[in-house]
Design a protein around this motif. Structure first.
Motif, short mmCIF file in Angstrom:
data_model
loop_
_atom_site.label_atom_id
_atom_site.label_comp_id
_atom_site.label_asym_id
_atom_site.label_seq_id
_atom_site.Cartn_x
_atom_site.Cartn_y
_atom_site.Cartn_z
N LYS A 1 -11.20 12.18 -0.87
CA LYS A 1 -11.45 12.10 -2.31
C LYS A 1 -10.20 12.52 -3.08
O LYS A 1 -9.82 11.89 -4.08
CB LYS A 1 -12.63 12.98 -2.68
CG LYS A 1 -13.01 12.93 -4.15
CD LYS A 1 -14.24 13.80 -4.43
CE LYS A 1 -14.61 13.76 -5.91
NZ LYS A 1 -15.79 14.62 -6.19
N TRP B 1 -5.84 1.60 1.10
CA TRP B 1 -5.61 1.44 -0.33
C TRP B 1 -4.74 0.21 -0.59
O TRP B 1 -3.67 0.06 -0.04
CB TRP B 1 -4.91 2.68 -0.88
CG TRP B 1 -4.83 2.74 -2.39
CD1 TRP B 1 -3.86 2.22 -3.19
CD2 TRP B 1 -5.76 3.39 -3.25
NE1 TRP B 1 -4.11 2.50 -4.49
CE2 TRP B 1 -5.27 3.22 -4.58
CE3 TRP B 1 -6.94 4.10 -3.04
CZ2 TRP B 1 -5.95 3.73 -5.68
CZ3 TRP B 1 -7.61 4.61 -4.15
CH2 TRP B 1 -7.12 4.42 -5.45
N LYS C 1 2.60 7.46 -5.98
CA LYS C 1 3.00 6.24 -5.28
C LYS C 1 3.18 6.45 -3.77
O LYS C 1 3.13 5.50 -3.00
CB LYS C 1 4.31 5.71 -5.86
CG LYS C 1 4.23 5.31 -7.33
CD LYS C 1 3.25 4.18 -7.55
CE LYS C 1 3.23 3.73 -9.00
NZ LYS C 1 2.22 2.66 -9.24
N ARG D 1 0.85 -1.19 0.00
CA ARG D 1 0.00 0.00 0.00
C ARG D 1 0.89 1.25 0.00
O ARG D 1 2.08 1.16 0.31
CB ARG D 1 -0.93 0.01 1.22
CG ARG D 1 -0.20 0.16 2.56
CD ARG D 1 -1.18 0.49 3.67
NE ARG D 1 -0.55 0.67 4.96
CZ ARG D 1 0.00 1.81 5.38
NH1 ARG D 1 0.03 2.86 4.58
NH2 ARG D 1 0.54 1.90 6.58
N GLU E 1 -0.55 13.14 -13.93
CA GLU E 1 -0.47 12.35 -15.16
C GLU E 1 0.62 12.88 -16.09
O GLU E 1 1.36 12.09 -16.70
CB GLU E 1 -1.82 12.35 -15.86
CG GLU E 1 -2.88 11.53 -15.14
CD GLU E 1 -4.19 11.49 -15.90
OE1 GLU E 1 -4.40 10.54 -16.67
OE2 GLU E 1 -4.99 12.43 -15.72
N ARG F 1 -7.48 9.80 -2.85
CA ARG F 1 -7.79 8.66 -3.73
C ARG F 1 -7.52 9.03 -5.19
O ARG F 1 -7.04 8.20 -5.97
CB ARG F 1 -9.25 8.23 -3.53
CG ARG F 1 -9.54 7.63 -2.15
CD ARG F 1 -10.96 7.11 -2.08
NE ARG F 1 -11.28 6.67 -0.73
CZ ARG F 1 -12.14 7.31 0.08
NH1 ARG F 1 -12.76 8.41 -0.34
NH2 ARG F 1 -12.37 6.86 1.29
N TYR F 2 -7.84 10.27 -5.55
CA TYR F 2 -7.58 10.73 -6.92
C TYR F 2 -6.08 10.68 -7.21
O TYR F 2 -5.65 10.20 -8.27
CB TYR F 2 -8.12 12.15 -7.11
CG TYR F 2 -7.86 12.71 -8.49
CD1 TYR F 2 -8.77 12.53 -9.52
CD2 TYR F 2 -6.68 13.41 -8.77
CE1 TYR F 2 -8.54 13.03 -10.79
CE2 TYR F 2 -6.43 13.92 -10.04
CZ TYR F 2 -7.36 13.72 -11.04
OH TYR F 2 -7.11 14.21 -12.29
N CYS F 3 -5.28 11.17 -6.27
CA CYS F 3 -3.83 11.15 -6.45
C CYS F 3 -3.34 9.72 -6.69
O CYS F 3 -2.55 9.47 -7.62
CB CYS F 3 -3.13 11.74 -5.23
SG CYS F 3 -3.31 13.52 -5.04
N LEU F 4 -3.79 8.81 -5.87
CA LEU F 4 -3.33 7.42 -5.98
C LEU F 4 -3.79 6.78 -7.28
O LEU F 4 -3.03 6.02 -7.91
CB LEU F 4 -3.82 6.62 -4.78
CG LEU F 4 -3.21 7.00 -3.43
CD1 LEU F 4 -3.90 6.26 -2.30
CD2 LEU F 4 -1.71 6.72 -3.40
N SER F 5 -5.00 7.08 -7.69
CA SER F 5 -5.52 6.47 -8.92
C SER F 5 -4.89 7.07 -10.18
O SER F 5 -5.03 6.51 -11.27
CB SER F 5 -7.05 6.61 -8.98
OG SER F 5 -7.42 7.97 -9.06
N HIS F 6 -4.17 8.20 -10.03
CA HIS F 6 -3.54 8.85 -11.17
C HIS F 6 -2.02 8.79 -11.10
O HIS F 6 -1.31 9.57 -11.76
CB HIS F 6 -4.00 10.30 -11.30
CG HIS F 6 -5.41 10.42 -11.83
ND1 HIS F 6 -6.52 10.13 -11.06
CD2 HIS F 6 -5.88 10.78 -13.05
CE1 HIS F 6 -7.61 10.31 -11.78
NE2 HIS F 6 -7.25 10.69 -12.99
N ILE G 1 -2.58 -1.96 -3.30
CA ILE G 1 -1.93 -1.93 -4.60
C ILE G 1 -2.07 -3.31 -5.24
O ILE G 1 -1.62 -4.31 -4.68
CB ILE G 1 -0.45 -1.53 -4.47
CG1 ILE G 1 -0.35 -0.10 -3.92
CG2 ILE G 1 0.27 -1.66 -5.81
CD1 ILE G 1 1.06 0.36 -3.66
#
Length: 340
Positions: free
Chosen positions: A299, A337, A310, A19, A269, A302-307, A339
């Motif tokens: 929120k 979270w 690390k 994670r 990104e 989570r956005y940072c991690l999904s984009h 991975i």
């Protein structure tokens, strides 16, 4: 099962972990807030008064916030003070800051003496690192030092230094070389005391301020010299640069570190595509951390991690008005979270 120290070190080297870690390295990326000071009943002058107070503050900050590292110092004034800058000691609502520059002209650096790492706040920080390393918390000890360009602009008026880059480049390089050698020596002493990870924060070297040529000529070589000279004594390193970094994306590939910490002005990104070999840490808005709700902060995390982030971290130094609940919200996202 990873220890928090092992998880962060591996993540900084780009090794897959279970994670994401949640960190705040210290230095420019200060994590001490007004709410924390109130809960601890301590003032800035007391924090830096001795190594035990500094140690206790670092431990309490991690405990209260869920930040998964111990980081010192808590401002970016220590190196400048050691070279003669006058410091505002800080208040309940602001961390220590530069009050006046010791140099009027760039050539004045020739009269400066090397860091005395055995006195003042440098000695106190060394003592605290030693105590933190011996505390047996399982948390990584991060030391965050001021990069050469930002240290130069803490010693004389920034525009005076930036003009010297063009009008007196010989002296500008000589000053940066002097500062770099002193930073290397301080970093080595902190590693010897037990620090695990070195962060170099050089906000004044960003592309919006210096441009690609300035960064390549006056920032990159000196940051890299620090990283190369300390590689053998630290388990991992990271570099933080402020601002929108798009103009220096190509140069970031040449940084002698695996990990780059970014602020919210840079697209996750975009930088991930531009520097695919680097681990990106950050970049939760510090404005959101101060003013948003816990759910908004979650929120964003989570956005940072999904984009592609690390390692979760604030995008810059925390506002001292940041509520603890919002830091705990980030810690909660990191802990949940997975991975894949």
């Amino acid at each position: 099962m990873y220890s928090k120290k092992n998880r962060l070190i591996k993540a900084l080297h780009g090794i897959e972990v279970d994670r994401p870690p949640f960190i705040c390295p210290g230095g420019m990326l200060n994590m001490v807030t007004t709410e924390m000071l109130n809960k601890m009943g301590i003032a800035w002058t007391e924090i830096y008064g001795n190594s035990s107070n500094l140690t206790e503050t670092a431990l309490k900050v991690s405990e209260m916030s869920g930040i998964e590292n111990l980081g010192v110092p808590f401002c970016m004034t220590v190196e400048a003070e050691a070279l003669g800058a006058k410091i505002e000691t800080g208040s309940l609502y602001s961390e220590p800051r530069i009050a006046s520059y010791p140099l009027d002209d760039i050539s004045g650096w020739h009269d400066m003496k090397d860091f005395d790492i055995n006195s003042g706040r440098m000695a106190i920080i060394r003592g605290a690192v030693r105590e933190l390393a011996a505390a047996g918390t399982g948390l990584p000890v991060i030391v965050s030092l001021t990069g050469p360009v930002s240290l130069a602009t803490s010693l004389l008026e920034p525009m005076t230094f930036f003009r010297a880059m063009h009008n007196n480049s010989t002296e500008a390089h000589a000053l940066l070389g002097f500062l770099t050698e002193n930073i290397i020596r301080f970093a080595g002493a902190l590693a010897e005391a037990g620090a695990d990870i070195l962060t170099i924060a050089d906000p004044s070297s960003g592309g919006e301020i210096m441009g690609p040529a300035g960064f390549s000529g006056f920032a990159l070589p000196y940051i890299n010299r620090i990283l190369q000279e300390t590689e053998s004594v630290y388990s991992a390193t990271m570099v933080h640069i402020c601002g929108r970094l798009n103009s220096i994306f190509p140069q970031l590939n040449d940084l002698y570190t695996q990990s780059i910490s970014i602020d919210s002005a840079t697209s996750t990104e975009a930088i991930r595509n531009a520097v695919p070999g680097k681990v990106i840490a950050g970049n939760i808005s510090t404005h959101l951390l101060q003013a948003g709700s816990a759910e908004q902060v979650k929120k964003s995390a989570r956005y940072c991690l999904s984009h592609g982030i690390k390692i979760l971290a604030p995008a810059c130094g925390l506002s001292m008005r940041t509520p603890i609940r919002n830091l705990k919200a980030v810690a909660e996202v990191a802990s949940e979270w997975k991975i894949l």
